[in-house]
Write an enzyme that holds these catalytic residues in place. Sequence first.
Site, PDB file in Angstrom:
ATOM      1  N   MET A  69     -29.026 -21.330 -20.586  1.00 43.24           N
ATOM      2  CA  MET A  69     -28.175 -21.331 -19.393  1.00 43.24           C
ATOM      3  C   MET A  69     -28.891 -20.600 -18.268  1.00 43.24           C
ATOM      4  O   MET A  69     -29.237 -19.426 -18.408  1.00 43.24           O
ATOM      5  CB  MET A  69     -26.829 -20.657 -19.692  1.00 43.24           C
ATOM      6  CG  MET A  69     -25.958 -21.407 -20.681  1.00 43.24           C
ATOM      7  SD  MET A  69     -24.425 -20.529 -21.058  1.00 43.24           S
ATOM      8  CE  MET A  69     -25.018 -19.300 -22.233  1.00 43.24           C
ATOM      9  N   GLN A  91     -37.398 -22.950 -23.461  1.00 42.46           N
ATOM     10  CA  GLN A  91     -37.060 -24.254 -22.876  1.00 42.46           C
ATOM     11  C   GLN A  91     -37.868 -24.478 -21.601  1.00 42.46           C
ATOM     12  O   GLN A  91     -37.926 -23.609 -20.725  1.00 42.46           O
ATOM     13  CB  GLN A  91     -35.578 -24.391 -22.539  1.00 42.46           C
ATOM     14  CG  GLN A  91     -35.268 -25.837 -22.143  1.00 42.46           C
ATOM     15  CD  GLN A  91     -33.855 -26.064 -21.643  1.00 42.46           C
ATOM     16  OE1 GLN A  91     -33.454 -25.498 -20.642  1.00 42.46           O
ATOM     17  NE2 GLN A  91     -33.109 -26.913 -22.346  1.00 42.46           N
ATOM     18  N   GLY A 148     -22.461 -22.850 -25.325  1.00 41.82           N
ATOM     19  CA  GLY A 148     -23.037 -22.221 -24.147  1.00 41.82           C
ATOM     20  C   GLY A 148     -22.046 -21.373 -23.382  1.00 41.82           C
ATOM     21  O   GLY A 148     -21.974 -20.168 -23.557  1.00 41.82           O
ATOM     22  N   CYS A 183     -30.805 -31.728 -17.749  1.00 43.39           N
ATOM     23  CA  CYS A 183     -30.272 -31.076 -16.548  1.00 43.39           C
ATOM     24  C   CYS A 183     -30.118 -32.094 -15.418  1.00 43.39           C
ATOM     25  O   CYS A 183     -31.073 -32.814 -15.097  1.00 43.39           O
ATOM     26  CB  CYS A 183     -31.188 -29.939 -16.114  1.00 43.39           C
ATOM     27  SG  CYS A 183     -30.591 -29.073 -14.649  1.00 43.39           S
ATOM     28  N   HIS A 212     -26.137 -33.114 -25.646  1.00 46.44           N
ATOM     29  CA  HIS A 212     -24.902 -32.823 -24.909  1.00 46.44           C
ATOM     30  C   HIS A 212     -24.115 -34.122 -24.865  1.00 46.44           C
ATOM     31  O   HIS A 212     -24.572 -35.107 -24.280  1.00 46.44           O
ATOM     32  CB  HIS A 212     -25.228 -32.335 -23.502  1.00 46.44           C
ATOM     33  CG  HIS A 212     -24.024 -31.849 -22.762  1.00 46.44           C
ATOM     34  ND1 HIS A 212     -24.088 -30.847 -21.824  1.00 46.44           N
ATOM     35  CD2 HIS A 212     -22.718 -32.215 -22.809  1.00 46.44           C
ATOM     36  CE1 HIS A 212     -22.882 -30.623 -21.326  1.00 46.44           C
ATOM     37  NE2 HIS A 212     -22.037 -31.460 -21.918  1.00 46.44           N
ATOM     38  N   LYS A 261     -33.575 -31.498 -25.580  1.00 48.44           N
ATOM     39  CA  LYS A 261     -32.158 -31.398 -25.223  1.00 48.44           C
ATOM     40  C   LYS A 261     -31.867 -32.487 -24.200  1.00 48.44           C
ATOM     41  O   LYS A 261     -32.491 -32.523 -23.131  1.00 48.44           O
ATOM     42  CB  LYS A 261     -31.826 -30.020 -24.653  1.00 48.44           C
ATOM     43  CG  LYS A 261     -30.320 -29.770 -24.506  1.00 48.44           C
ATOM     44  CD  LYS A 261     -30.034 -28.309 -24.164  1.00 48.44           C
ATOM     45  CE  LYS A 261     -28.537 -28.024 -24.205  1.00 48.44           C
ATOM     46  NZ  LYS A 261     -27.783 -28.722 -23.148  1.00 48.44           N
TER      47      LYS A 261
END
Length: 320
Positions: free
Chosen positions: A12, A64, A227, A94, A165, A133
């Site tokens: 995050m 990451q 998260g 993202c 996600h 991710k």
Amino acid sequence: MSIDYRFSVAPMMGYTTPYARYFYRLLSKKAVLFTEMVASQALVRGNQNILCQKNDLENPVILQVGGNDEKDMAKCSNIAEKYNYDGINLNIGCPSKKVLKGRFGACLMQEPIKVSQMVKSIKRESSLEISIKCRTGVDDKDNYDFLKNFIALTSEAGCKVFFVHARKAHLKGLSPKQNRTIPKLEYEKVYKLKNDFPHLKIILNGGINNLNNFNEHYSSLDGIMMGRAIQKNPFILLDVDKKIFKINETDKKNKIKIINNYFIFIQNYIGKISSYHLISPLLAMYFGAPNSKSLKQKINDYIITKNFEKLEKICIDSFS
């Protein structure tokens, strides 16, 4: 050594700092931790001691990285090894405008060949475990075949671990915060991935706010990732080792002792690092409390004046 992905704390931006990760590790020995996303160009050309700052207590912890250049990614994997990270994770999820402008993050789901090249480049240069991710889709490319093709091509390149996600990303029209809540959850797609790719590790992210449904997800997948729920209440981690990793600890973890240990740790950074950064792992619990206006004001005042004794007292009084 193989990483046990049953429970991970999501990367995050602005939250999973070295200080937060140290605090999280005091709460759980086994949870897999992630850094904030670091841009590959910044990591290759910038101050690596700052960007890769960590304490070995944090391990297992994964670096990451966001980027689209395979040579830079290979260098990043070498840097991750140098700083004793346990793995390297590619951010292909993202949806922020800044990331989109740099042509990495979620938009790269549309370029699985490029992502595959980055995976191959990392594997040639490093022995670290690679993970990705990603989202379940991007904009109108949101059918299952699109997701399946992305996983197929990147796994053939050598990535065997995927954090998904379970929402598609809207590259335009939604902010990163809205992208975490407005697109519908698609758990069924993530479950189907595991059925279609049983040899891969598939970890579910998105919409998980507590540990109550872990067994339900774990029966179909390889783990869960939380998260924002951890950011809002890190003490959820106190139950992770026992409930998820089945570790029966003889000594019950004491919240006050953990807070004491954390404040001892950050003493070394007072005056060197922003006071807000140092105290931020605990802030959300108090800022979200009912009738907390006066408490917020006190905390802000103590942060500004660097009065960490009073800050520690506020935290301890909450559990006394």
